[in-house]
Design a protein around this motif. Structure first.
Motif, PDB file in Angstrom:
ATOM      1  N   ALA A  35       0.858  -1.188  -0.088  1.00 19.85           N
ATOM      2  CA  ALA A  35       0.182  -0.053   0.203  1.00 19.85           C
ATOM      3  C   ALA A  35       0.956   1.343   0.016  1.00 19.85           C
ATOM      4  N   GLY A  36       2.081   0.963   0.233  1.00 13.17           N
ATOM      5  CA  GLY A  36       2.900   2.301   0.051  1.00 13.17           C
ATOM      6  C   GLY A  36       3.650   2.617   1.356  1.00 13.17           C
ATOM      7  N   GLN A  37       3.498   1.908   2.397  1.00 12.05           N
ATOM      8  CA  GLN A  37       4.088   2.010   3.787  1.00 12.05           C
ATOM      9  C   GLN A  37       5.369   1.526   3.760  1.00 12.05           C
ATOM     10  N   GLU A  38       6.124   1.958   4.836  1.00 15.69           N
ATOM     11  CA  GLU A  38       7.521   1.454   5.081  1.00 15.69           C
ATOM     12  C   GLU A  38       7.365   0.411   6.293  1.00 15.69           C
ATOM     13  N   ILE A  39       7.930  -0.785   6.241  1.00 16.84           N
ATOM     14  CA  ILE A  39       7.914  -1.581   7.379  1.00 16.84           C
ATOM     15  C   ILE A  39       9.360  -1.965   7.707  1.00 16.84           C
ATOM     16  N   ASP A  40       9.526  -2.088   9.031  1.00 20.80           N
ATOM     17  CA  ASP A  40      10.945  -2.505   9.322  1.00 20.80           C
ATOM     18  C   ASP A  40      11.255  -4.121   8.703  1.00 20.80           C
ATOM     19  N   ALA A  41      12.749  -4.150   8.405  1.00 19.83           N
ATOM     20  CA  ALA A  41      13.134  -5.463   7.993  1.00 19.83           C
ATOM     21  C   ALA A  41      14.250  -5.428   8.737  1.00 19.83           C
ATOM     22  N   PRO A  42      14.654  -6.054  10.025  1.00 20.56           N
ATOM     23  CA  PRO A  42      15.926  -6.297  10.730  1.00 20.56           C
ATOM     24  C   PRO A  42      16.873  -6.963  10.031  1.00 20.56           C
ATOM     25  N   LYS A  43      18.102  -6.759  10.127  1.00 26.46           N
ATOM     26  CA  LYS A  43      19.132  -7.746   9.395  1.00 26.46           C
ATOM     27  C   LYS A  43      19.147  -8.857  10.080  1.00 26.46           C
ATOM     28  N   LEU A  44      19.308 -10.027   9.567  1.00 24.53           N
ATOM     29  CA  LEU A  44      19.298 -11.381  10.249  1.00 24.53           C
ATOM     30  C   LEU A  44      20.599 -11.567  11.057  1.00 24.53           C
ATOM     31  N   ALA A  45      21.663 -10.699  10.483  1.00 20.72           N
ATOM     32  CA  ALA A  45      22.805 -10.981  10.947  1.00 20.72           C
ATOM     33  C   ALA A  45      22.837 -10.131  12.298  1.00 20.72           C
ATOM     34  N   ASP A  46      21.973  -9.154  12.424  1.00 22.11           N
ATOM     35  CA  ASP A  46      22.044  -8.364  13.920  1.00 22.11           C
ATOM     36  C   ASP A  46      20.965  -9.272  14.564  1.00 22.11           C
ATOM     37  N   VAL A  47      19.760 -10.079  14.065  1.00 26.87           N
ATOM     38  CA  VAL A  47      18.966 -10.761  14.956  1.00 26.87           C
ATOM     39  C   VAL A  47      19.855 -11.864  15.557  1.00 26.87           C
ATOM     40  N   PHE A  48      20.731 -12.546  14.939  1.00 29.56           N
ATOM     41  CA  PHE A  48      21.517 -13.626  15.601  1.00 29.56           C
ATOM     42  C   PHE A  48      22.620 -13.295  16.245  1.00 29.56           C
TER      43      PHE A  48
END
Length: 403
Positions: free
Chosen positions: A52-65
């Motif tokens: 719809a045009g909104q921005e959503i967070d997409a954390p780096k998996l390298a940071d997640v782990f």
């Protein structure tokens, strides 16, 4: 040698399982590798907002782990060979290699189901993954620009499940210059209570969504769909949201699966045919506490991911772990940013008569999404850094059977 754990997929179930195992198993004994097609964690529950045009967070998996010792391998799983206990992975450059495992955690999730309808793969968009959602977003950007010049532009959403409802309402609210039509096979929101169905219909009216009910789409063409009654519905962008399917990788590898390809598991999320394989999320055919199969959902991914993680820890360390119930409580549906529906279900999975709708429901849904992101992108939050050694010896399933 270290016990090799390979986790396939880093969605809601896989990221949680990998992070927890990395935090709680001693690196002196266990080696954990996560294979994921993208380097980021994708909030699949919010991809309708993304298109719809909104921005959503997409954390780096390298940071997640980070800090867990979990290794990340970015690539696409092409085959699973349980007999040899290896998986084949193709990298972004197309080069393919193999990973061996002692324990496999299969959490590859699901993709759009075309149900054999011709033209879906060639002409329809979907919101089941970030690449496909990005293509749809770019197409809607084009259409919105054309609509701004006074041209009539339309979007057709096929399927009135939760994904279809959320996609149609989000696009209609965020891109008011586009006309949106929602096609329902039966009555709109048929699985909701009567009150919730009424609320949904009023929301569609408010957003200007045209609802076409009791309609089956039999073919998808570049600019229209053909319905079972011989009529056609024209559209500049056709969005297919008529269900989900799993990849045939598990079935091709010889794992016991259901007719739709999901891995059949026991109460610990362990494959009934290959006990060194665990499955969770959409790819698992798990029976809930009510005796019914769990639906494909984020909630089910969380419950089954926890079950699988605890079972693996018990098996490898011999320690007692917690017990996660497998109970499906209901549906949380967003209708744009300022409206929503919370529909609870009974023990048989049938909608209860009461529901919550409106802004409060939207705020609760937003809170659930924030919590889902936090718990998945911080899989070790609240877990003491108390790493356990593996029980000696840890027998393979074949060795256990021989013993």
């Amino acid at each position: 040698m270290k016990h090799r754990i390979v986790v396939l997929g880093a969605g809601y179930a896989g990221a949680y399982a990998a992070g927890n195992l990395g935090r709680r198993l001693s690196p002196a004994d266990a080696e954990i590798t996560v294979v994921n097609a993208e380097p980021d964690f994708v909030q699949r529950l919010r991809l309708h907002q993304f298109v719809a045009g909104q921005e959503i967070d997409a954390p780096k998996l390298a940071d997640v782990f980070a800090g867990t010792g979990v290794r990340l391998r970015v690539g696409r799983v092409t085959t699973v060979d349980p007999a040899r206990r290896v998986v084949a992975v193709a990298g972004a450059d197309g080069e393919e290699g193999e990973l061996g495992y002692d324990t496999l955690v299969y959490t590859l999730g699901s993709r759009v189901a075309d149900h054999g309808v011709p033209g879906v793969a060639e002409h329809a968009f979907d919101v089941t993954g970030r690449p496909s959602a990005l293509r749809l977003r770019q197409r809607l950007d084009e259409l919105e620009h054309q609509a701004g010049r006074g041209e009539d532009r339309s979007v057709l959403v096929v399927g009135d499940g939760l994904t279809g409802i959320e996609t149609a309402t989000e696009v209609a609210e965020s891109r008011p210059g586009l006309s949106v039509t929602l096609v329902a096979r039966g009555e709109l929101g048929a699985r909701l209570s009567a009150g919730a169905r009424g609320h949904l219909r009023r929301a569609c009216d408010r957003l200007g969504i045209t609802v076409v009910e009791h309609t089956v789409v039999e073919a998808v063409e570049p600019t229209r769909v053909r319905c079972a009654d011989g009529t056609f519905l024209a559209s500049d962008a056709i969005v297919w949201t008529a269900g989900f399917a799993v990849d045939p990788i598990a079935a091709a590898g010889g794992l016991e699966v259901t007719d739709d390809g999901r891995i059949v598991v026991d109460g610990s999320m362990r494959s009934v045919s290959h006990p060194d394989v665990y499955a969770a999320g959409d790819a698992a055919y798990a029976i809930g506490d009510n005796g019914l199969p769990l639906p494909m959902s984020c909630a089910s991914a969380g419950y089954t991911g926890m079950r699988a993680t605890d079972a693996i820890l018990r098996h490898l360390t011999g320690r007692k772990t917690g017990h996660t119930s497998l109970t499906y409580h209901g549906n949380h549906i967003s209708l744009g940013r300022r409206d929503g529906i919370l529909q609870m279900v009974d023990g048989e999975g049938i909608a209860k008569p009461t529901f919550l709708g409106g802004r409060k429901a939207a705020r609760i849904k937003a809170g659930i999404l924030r919590m889902s992101l936090w718990t998945t992108s911080h899989p070790t939050f609240g877990i003491p850094k108390r790493q356990h050694r593996l029980a000696a010896p840890v027998l393979t399933p074949a060795e256990q059977a021989a013993a």
